[in-house]
Design an enzyme around this catalytic site. Structure first.
Site, PDB file in Angstrom:
ATOM      1  CG  ASP A  13      -1.825  -1.215   1.271  1.00  0.00           C
ATOM      2  OD1 ASP A  13      -2.160  -1.723   0.185  1.00  0.00           O
ATOM      3  OD2 ASP A  13      -2.158  -1.675   2.372  1.00  0.00           O
ATOM      4  N   GLY A  15       1.632   2.982  -2.661  1.00  0.00           N
ATOM      5  CA  GLY A  15       1.239   3.884  -3.748  1.00  0.00           C
ATOM      6  C   GLY A  15       1.861   3.458  -5.068  1.00  0.00           C
ATOM      7  CE  LYS A  16       2.835  -2.378  -4.313  1.00  0.00           C
ATOM      8  NZ  LYS A  16       2.662  -2.090  -2.880  1.00  0.00           N
ATOM      9  CE  LYS A  18       1.185  10.523  -7.828  1.00  0.00           C
ATOM     10  NZ  LYS A  18       0.998  11.773  -7.131  1.00  0.00           N
ATOM     11  N   GLY A  40      -3.924  -4.240  -4.326  1.00  0.00           N
ATOM     12  CA  GLY A  40      -4.924  -3.235  -4.690  1.00  0.00           C
ATOM     13  C   GLY A  40      -4.178  -1.978  -5.071  1.00  0.00           C
ATOM     14  CG  HIS A  41      -1.165  -2.015  -7.335  1.00  0.00           C
ATOM     15  ND1 HIS A  41      -0.167  -2.591  -8.079  1.00  0.00           N
ATOM     16  CD2 HIS A  41      -0.975  -2.489  -6.063  1.00  0.00           C
ATOM     17  CE1 HIS A  41       0.578  -3.358  -7.295  1.00  0.00           C
ATOM     18  NE2 HIS A  41       0.094  -3.329  -6.080  1.00  0.00           N
ATOM     19  CD  GLN A 222       1.255  -8.793  -2.512  1.00  0.00           C
ATOM     20  OE1 GLN A 222       2.009  -9.452  -3.207  1.00  0.00           O
ATOM     21  NE2 GLN A 222       0.030  -8.510  -2.886  1.00  0.00           N
ATOM     22  CB  ALA A 297      -7.052  -0.519  -2.348  1.00  0.00           C
ATOM     23  NE  ARG A 301      -7.816  -6.723   5.784  1.00  0.00           N
ATOM     24  CZ  ARG A 301      -6.833  -7.611   5.776  1.00  0.00           C
ATOM     25  NH1 ARG A 301      -6.668  -8.447   6.790  1.00  0.00           N
ATOM     26  NH2 ARG A 301      -5.989  -7.678   4.757  1.00  0.00           N
ATOM     27  NE  ARG A 303      -4.285   0.297   3.225  1.00  0.00           N
ATOM     28  CZ  ARG A 303      -4.374   1.065   2.142  1.00  0.00           C
ATOM     29  NH1 ARG A 303      -4.003   2.328   2.185  1.00  0.00           N
ATOM     30  NH2 ARG A 303      -4.820   0.556   1.009  1.00  0.00           N
TER      31      ARG A 303
HETATM   32  P1  IMO Z   1      -0.526  -4.101  -2.459  1.00  0.00           P
HETATM   33  O1  IMO Z   1       0.073  -4.637  -3.716  1.00  0.00           O
HETATM   34  C1  IMO Z   1      -1.042  -4.533   1.845  1.00  0.00           C
HETATM   35  C2  IMO Z   1      -1.080  -8.611   3.500  1.00  0.00           C
HETATM   36  C3  IMO Z   1      -2.381  -9.091   4.095  1.00  0.00           C
HETATM   37  C4  IMO Z   1      -1.849 -10.066   5.144  1.00  0.00           C
HETATM   38  C5  IMO Z   1      -0.655 -10.682   4.451  1.00  0.00           C
HETATM   39  C6  IMO Z   1      -0.937 -12.008   3.792  1.00  0.00           C
HETATM   40  O2  IMO Z   1      -1.811  -3.410  -2.613  1.00  0.00           O
HETATM   41  O3  IMO Z   1       0.486  -3.291  -1.700  1.00  0.00           O
HETATM   42  P2  IMO Z   1      -2.289 -12.762   1.625  1.00  0.00           P
HETATM   43  O4  IMO Z   1      -3.671 -12.426   1.163  1.00  0.00           O
HETATM   44  O5  IMO Z   1      -1.215 -12.311   0.683  1.00  0.00           O
HETATM   45  O6  IMO Z   1      -2.130 -14.186   2.016  1.00  0.00           O
HETATM   46  O7  IMO Z   1      -2.110 -11.915   2.984  1.00  0.00           O
HETATM   47  O8  IMO Z   1      -0.233  -9.750   3.473  1.00  0.00           O
HETATM   48  N1  IMO Z   1      -1.186  -8.110   2.104  1.00  0.00           N
HETATM   49  C7  IMO Z   1      -1.141  -6.817   1.758  1.00  0.00           C
HETATM   50  N2  IMO Z   1      -1.078  -5.706   2.510  1.00  0.00           N
HETATM   51  N3  IMO Z   1      -1.028  -4.421   0.510  1.00  0.00           N
HETATM   52  C8  IMO Z   1      -1.048  -5.525  -0.271  1.00  0.00           C
HETATM   53  O9  IMO Z   1      -0.882  -5.453  -1.598  1.00  0.00           O
HETATM   54  C9  IMO Z   1      -1.159  -6.793   0.343  1.00  0.00           C
HETATM   55  N4  IMO Z   1      -1.251  -8.056  -0.102  1.00  0.00           N
HETATM   56  C10 IMO Z   1      -1.246  -8.845   0.976  1.00  0.00           C
HETATM   57  O10 IMO Z   1      -3.109  -8.049   4.677  1.00  0.00           O
HETATM   58  O11 IMO Z   1      -1.370  -9.352   6.260  1.00  0.00           O
HETATM   59 MG    MG Z   2      -3.087  -2.743  -1.111  1.00  0.00          MG
END
Ligand code: IMO
Ligand code: MG
Length: 421
Positions: A13, A15-16, A18, A40-41, A222, A297, A301, A303
């Protein structure tokens, strides 16, 4: 030509979306290399907002080819919903997107297993997004998975039912209620939709691009602190989120890695369970969440929020070989009188500036305080207009990490971005 890599340096999260959308102007090819619909980008442009889960963030740029690499796991149902929503905006997704035949599929039963095992973990649950990510990667490494290319095989349905049967046996250990055919009809229909896309040998495509001097931008999902090896295990995701994962997830050699753009927020957030040394719990935490709109996103939930953690950031910089830092959501800190950065951890009264193997012990962050700038950054478009207090915040991060902060984001819009020399 090289592959430049954009990745998150925190817990996701950052901001990848953008930044990839912004950088996409310079790259004819954008490729996702790991993760799946847990991502969620978010993109904001011309009064439109859009959250991408599986599709690379170059999809809204005309003349950009988007690739989903072999390292990604795809849920056909979520993929179809997402693509149809993009098509509804007049974007010809099928022309702009290609998918590796080697990417693995998330089955409806993967999602059931994810939910059942999270429930069984009780208070030690990971806080998974419940998209079936971990069970899908388990089947990949366990050599049971079904790949995108398999949907073209004549015996595809048999393979699907064989894997589903294994899952139903596995599920018997859980005290969890589900219907064995849950989500199946929609999934089979979505497979038909997936067949309409260009399914390719993406590793050849990417390497051909490099030989033709077409630069590629690899888009991580992630963040480094959720990496399966280097994150706060077991509170991590199930893929390699660091730079090396881009080579594995797209099939290009490490010698072809070019720039490594490391994205971080001017503070920290985490969604889901697990250690978070600089986490705040009081009014400041709520302020960060409200001002930063820190709600998932993908899952909605709230954060968890906290101050910037330089110990963790430096760790992420080392693991990824970051060449350019990108600082996001700086404007969220506008209202604070004092802003803090953790420069070390105290664990059992011992001071360290390294991320330990196990940070489940009480970690007490050691902070350096900065005077807040108390000015609205969102309207600033020129580096020389940035407040002195903000400039010293950035300088400190650069000195400590040894990496220049090349881009500063001062709001969600494409326009609210400053490139530094
Ligand atoms: P972006 O790409 C933030 C977190 C989940 C959980 C852990 C494992 O938008 O940054 P999973 O569903 O992968 O088995 O969950 O990782 N998590 C993220 N947190 N941004 C994400 O993606 C995430 N993808 C997984 O909340 O703690
Ligand atoms: Mg995310």
């Amino acid at each position: 030509m090289n592959v430049d890599v954009v990745l998150g340096l925190q817990w996701g999260d950052e901001g990848k979306g953008k930044i990839v959308d912004y950088l996409a102007q310079k790259y004819p090819v954008i490729a996702r290399f790991q993760g799946g619909p847990n991502a969620g980008h978010s993109l904001h442009f011309e009064d439109t907002s859009f959250v991408l889960h599986s599709v690379p963030s170059g999809i809204f740029r005309k003349d950009t080819v988007n690739v989903i690499g072999n390292g990604v796991v795809i849920d056909p149902v979520i993929f179809e919903e997402e693509c149809r929503a993009i098509e509804a905006l007049g974007v010809p997704v099928r022309e702009r997107l290609m998918i590796s035949k080697r990417a693995h599929l998330i089955l409806p039963t993967h999602r059931i297993i994810d939910a059942a095992s999270e429930q069984a973990k009780g208070s030690s649950r990971i806080g998974s997004t419940l998209k079936g990510i971990s069970p899908a990667y388990m089947d990949k490494t366990g050599r049971n998975g079904i790949r995108v290319g398999d949907i073209l095989a004549p015996d595809f349905e048999e393979r699907f039912h064989a894997l589903k049967s294994k899952h139903l046996v596995f599920l018997q250990q859980f005290d969890y209620k589900y219907h064995p055919d849950q989500g199946q009809d929609k999934w089979i229909q979505a497979i038909d939709y997936l067949r309409e896309f260009k399914l390719i040998d993406a590793e050849y495509y990417i390497n051909d691009c490099l030989h033709k001097d077409m630069p590629v931008l690899a888009e991580g999902a992630q963040g480094a602190l959720l990496d399966i090896d280097f994150g706060s295990y077991p509170y991590v995701t199930s893929s390699s989120t660091t730079c090396a994962g881009a080579c594995i997830g797209l099939g290009f050699p490490p010698s072809r890695v070019g720039k490594v753009y490391g994205i971080f927020k001017a503070y920290c957030t985490r969604v889901g369970s697990g250690p978070f040394p600089t986490e705040l719990f009081d009014r400041e935490s709520d302020l960060l969440r409200e001002r930063g709109k820190e709600f998932g996103a993908t899952t909605g939930r709230p954060r968890r929020t906290g101050w910037l953690d330089l110990v963790a950031l430096k760790y992420a910089v080392i693991l990824n070989g970051v060449t350019d830092l990108i600082m996001m959501k700086s404007d969220v800190l506008d209202g604070f009188d004092t802003i803090k950065i953790a420069t070390a951890y105290k664990i059992n009264d011992i001071l360290t500036d390294r991320v330990p193997y196990d940070i489940h012990f009480p970690v007490v962050p050691v902070y350096k305080e900065f005077r807040g700038w108390k000015k609205d950054l969102t309207k600033i478009s020129c580096e020389k207009d940035l407040p002195a207090e903000f400039a010293s915040y950035i300088r400190f991060i650069e000195n400590e990490t040894g990496v220049p902060v090349r881009i500063i984001s001062l709001g969600p819009d494409r326009e609210q971005t400053i490139i530094r020399k």
